[in-house]
Design an enzyme around this catalytic site. Structure first.
Site, PDB file in Angstrom:
ATOM      1  CD  GLU A   3      -2.522   1.257   2.585  1.00 39.91           C
ATOM      2  OE1 GLU A   3      -3.745   1.940   2.906  1.00 39.91           O
ATOM      3  OE2 GLU A   3      -2.097   0.702   3.602  1.00 39.91           O
ATOM      4  CE  LYS A  19      -7.605   1.567   3.929  1.00 44.14           C
ATOM      5  NZ  LYS A  19      -6.238   1.876   4.419  1.00 44.14           N
ATOM      6  CB  CYS A  28      -4.515  -1.124   4.474  1.00 50.42           C
ATOM      7  SG  CYS A  28      -3.496  -1.468   6.070  1.00 50.42           S
TER       8      CYS A  28
END
Length: 293
Positions: free
Chosen positions: A41, A114, A151
């Site tokens: 990431e 995200k 993540c």
């Protein structure tokens, strides 16, 4: 068989150095037969979200005329590999923690933003990122249908299940996880982090991989050490490859997607789902309410 590579690497404050290192590791993975290569990431920089500073918004760029996405498109085309590329995106007045899925042709199949944004000591992401608005995605790449979370998405079973329902056969998670500051309890989250994702692999009968960073990073006087431990798991939750906590390395594993498809169909997890009973998942407090007239 599809050959997957996971890159575990450290970063500096210099974007050109980080991109050059990532490029070299992609080339090494491709030379070993990799067809899909996962990088960590936000590998273009140090993990700036340790602190809240206005100046770090300058790291964000729009997808159009991006400083390094075209470079990785060219690299994917040259090496004939699929590259999920994490980057800090600016879109109008919004900022996202995003991922561009580049197919082996060099085409960007789409961008995922995200969905779950953490906020806590050492991980001040809500200061920088808007919650993603793309929804979850499964990308039809040359080497299989790929779902990619980012993540913090990795601890939410709803994310993994949604990607699987959309057709993902491989679940990929670029990540940046390490030491927790004393005010957050100083716990070592490595094992629980892996267990959560392995549970997604089993519950969805999909291959799964995570790429983490390593090394100690100092940002504005704040220090975090990233614990690596990147891994690849099969559709039964067995680890096919795992990195240590400190080395830069490339993990490789062969994925039998056809075998996994047959196993997934026969095991019945998706046959026996009861979506009509899952109303509480669509609420914040678990209480299902009648629709407004």
């Amino acid at each position: 068989m599809t050959k997957l590579a996971v890159v575990q690497m450290s970063m500096t404050a210099d974007r050109e150095q980080n991109v050059a290192k990532a490029t070299q590791m992609v080339r090494e993975a491709a030379a070993q037969g990799a067809q899909i290569v996962l990088l960590p990431e936000l590998f273009e920089s140090l993990y700036f979200c340790q602190v809240e500073r206005e100046r770090f918004f300058a790291l964000a760029h729009p997808v159009e005329h991006h400083p390094f996405l075209p470079h990785f498109q060219q690299l994917a085309r040259e090496l004939q590999v699929v590259l999920p590329i994490s980057f800090f995106e600016k879109a109008g007045q919004a900022y996202f923690n995003s991922l561009a899925l580049i197919d082996a042709s060099g085409e960007v199949l789409g961008v995922y933003r995200k969905s779950h944004i953490p906020d806590g000591p050492g991980y001040e992401e809500k200061y920088y990122f808007n919650p993603g608005d793309t929804g979850f995605k499964a990308f039809p790449t040359r080497f299989g249908h790929v779902g990619a979370g980012i993540c913090w998405d990795q601890v939410f079973p709803e994310c993994a299940r949604s990607m699987a329902l959309l057709g993902a056969e491989i679940l990929l998670y670029p990540t940046a996880l390490g030491s927790e500051p004393a005010e957050a309890g100083g716990v070592d989250t490595k094992d629980m982090w892996q267990r959560a994702m392995i549970g997604h692999a089993v519950a969805n009968l999909c291959y799964l991989a995570a790429a983490n960073r390593v090394g100690t990073e100092v940002v504005e006087g704040h220090t975090q050490t990233y614990y690596g431990s990147s891994f690849i798991a099969d559709y039964m939750g067995n680890k096919l490859a795992e990195a240590g906590r400190s080395e830069e390395t490339i993990l490789l594993a062969e994925l039998n997607l056809e075998e996994a498809r047959a196993f997934r169909a026969g095991f019945g997890f998706f046959r026996d789902r009861r979506p009509e009973l899952y109303g509480p998942l669509l609420t914040l407090d678990g209480k299902t309410r009648a629709p407004r007239s």
